[in-house]
Design an enzyme around this catalytic site. Structure first.
Site, PDB file in Angstrom:
ATOM      1  N   LYS A 197      12.328  19.412 -27.083  1.00 51.98           N
ATOM      2  CA  LYS A 197      13.320  19.147 -28.007  1.00 51.98           C
ATOM      3  C   LYS A 197      12.613  19.539 -29.704  1.00 51.98           C
ATOM      4  O   LYS A 197      13.527  19.755 -30.621  1.00 51.98           O
ATOM      5  CB  LYS A 197      13.831  17.841 -27.967  1.00 51.98           C
ATOM      6  CG  LYS A 197      12.892  16.725 -28.333  1.00 51.98           C
ATOM      7  CD  LYS A 197      12.727  16.065 -29.735  1.00 51.98           C
ATOM      8  CE  LYS A 197      11.768  14.991 -29.737  1.00 51.98           C
ATOM      9  NZ  LYS A 197      11.443  14.261 -30.939  1.00 51.98           N
ATOM     10  N   THR A 254      17.376  14.999 -32.662  1.00 47.38           N
ATOM     11  CA  THR A 254      16.229  15.744 -33.441  1.00 47.38           C
ATOM     12  C   THR A 254      16.892  17.087 -33.769  1.00 47.38           C
ATOM     13  O   THR A 254      16.342  17.484 -35.096  1.00 47.38           O
ATOM     14  CB  THR A 254      15.392  16.040 -32.380  1.00 47.38           C
ATOM     15  OG1 THR A 254      14.949  14.817 -31.976  1.00 47.38           O
ATOM     16  CG2 THR A 254      13.735  16.414 -33.218  1.00 47.38           C
TER      17      THR A 254
END
Length: 340
Positions: A197, A254
């Site tokens: 991520k 994120t």
């Protein structure tokens, strides 16, 4: 292991934003917590002013949270030791701490990345350096932006350990009214999701810096999840993990949040800043994806997994590819079915 010992005393080694926030969670959950800071001035500020102004300014830390710059004092008598240092420094730091760790202590990694050179996941680094079996190592992953957690905004996380009872003991140790931990035994999936991520968030930041909107972001998040999942499955992960908090949850937070160091770093590159300029604006905080994009790319190649976004981010960060050329390259790839 059966009947895991309850976690009463915890050492958190690393007083950056996430280490400090997690130490606060543990203290709020009623644990006896000692936070280790590399710099004595940071430990003194936490002890005397109840604040870590360099990483979480304005956040009052619990009176029960103690701080020290002495690692031996931090880990003495601990039931669990939380490793809260950047992924690429974990090996060196843990090697320095290894000889003072209490016997049979649970080791908990907060780092998200794949080590350069060895291509090892963080739990693999911990097991090798500390010389422990995999059932002694747990990882924490999920949509855990440190500032929001420190402000006690509601969130959930995943504590993964192959020893389910050890994960449950840690779950009880950090459960609060604002922080809800779930357990998982799929350490591989949680770690690959956490490392991947960061790289996809860099790509989303690059796109945002170029002025692209929500369609582009949704495309990058979705296709980024697909390639991260492919790598995880190739390494033995459970595909279901990537639909959960350590996969999709962490990825969305994120990629979308201005609090994300990786997204912010990518956005500066997309606006035309150099790597050096973007790093200067980071004020000493680490965008893990800048290095992990290279190790993840190599790990994918080793296992024959196609990861075009990770490859493109690597070429922007380390080979001089322009962000706009990156977008053109990704859109110009050979057309194919969405699901093979």
């Amino acid at each position: 292991m059966t009947g895991a010992t309850p976690v009463g005393r915890v050492a958190v080694l690393g007083a950056g934003s996430w280490g400090t926030a997690f130490a606060k969670v543990l203290a709020d959950a009623g644990r006896d917590v000692v936070l280790w800071a590399r710099r004595a001035a940071v430990a003194d500020e936490i002890q005397e002013r109840r604040e870590n102004s360099g990483y979480l300014p304005g956040i009052r830390l619990p009176d029960a949270l103690r701080a020290t710059s002495d690692p031996l004092a931090a880990v003495r008598g601990a039931d669990a030791v939380v490793l809260a240092v950047p992924s690429q420094t974990l090996r060196a730091n843990l090697a320095a701490w290894r000889d003072v760790l209490p016997p049979d202590v649970t080791l908990v990694s907060l780092a998200k990345g794949v080590e350069l050179g060895t291509l090892a996941r963080m739990s693999e680094v911990v097991r090798e350096v500390a010389g422990v079996e995999e059932d002694r190592v747990a990882v924490v992953s999920g949509p855990n932006l440190a500032r929001e957690i420190a402000e006690e905004q509601p969130t959930a996380t995943v504590i993964a350990c192959v020893d389910h009872e050890r994960a449950v003991a840690l779950q009880h140790a950090c459960s609060t009214g604002y922080f809800r931990p779930y357990t998982n035994t799929d350490v591989v999936g949680c770690e690959v999701g956490g490392a991947g991520k960061n790289v996809i968030a860099l790509a989303c930041g690059l796109a945002s810096g170029l002025g692209y909107g929500d369609n582009t972001m949704a495309t990058l998040i979705t296709r980024g999840l697909a390639e991260t999942s492919r790598l995880g499955v190739a390494l033995g992960a459970d595909p279901q993990t990537f639909a959960g908090l350590a996969g999709l949850g962490d990825l969305v937070a994120t990629c979308a949040s201005p609090l994300s160091r990786n997204r912010t770093f990518g956005e500066r590159l997309g606006r035309g800043e150099t790597m050096e300029q973007a790093q200067a604006h980071a004020h000493g905080q680490v965008a893990e994806g800048v290095k992990s994009c290279s190790s993840i790319r190599q790990l994918a190649a080793r296992h024959g997994v196609e990861m075009p976004i990770a490859d493109a981010v690597h070429r922007v960060c380390h080979e001089g590819l322009s962000p706009r050329a990156m977008a053109a390259d990704l859109l110009g790839r050979q057309r194919k079915a969405e699901f093979a």
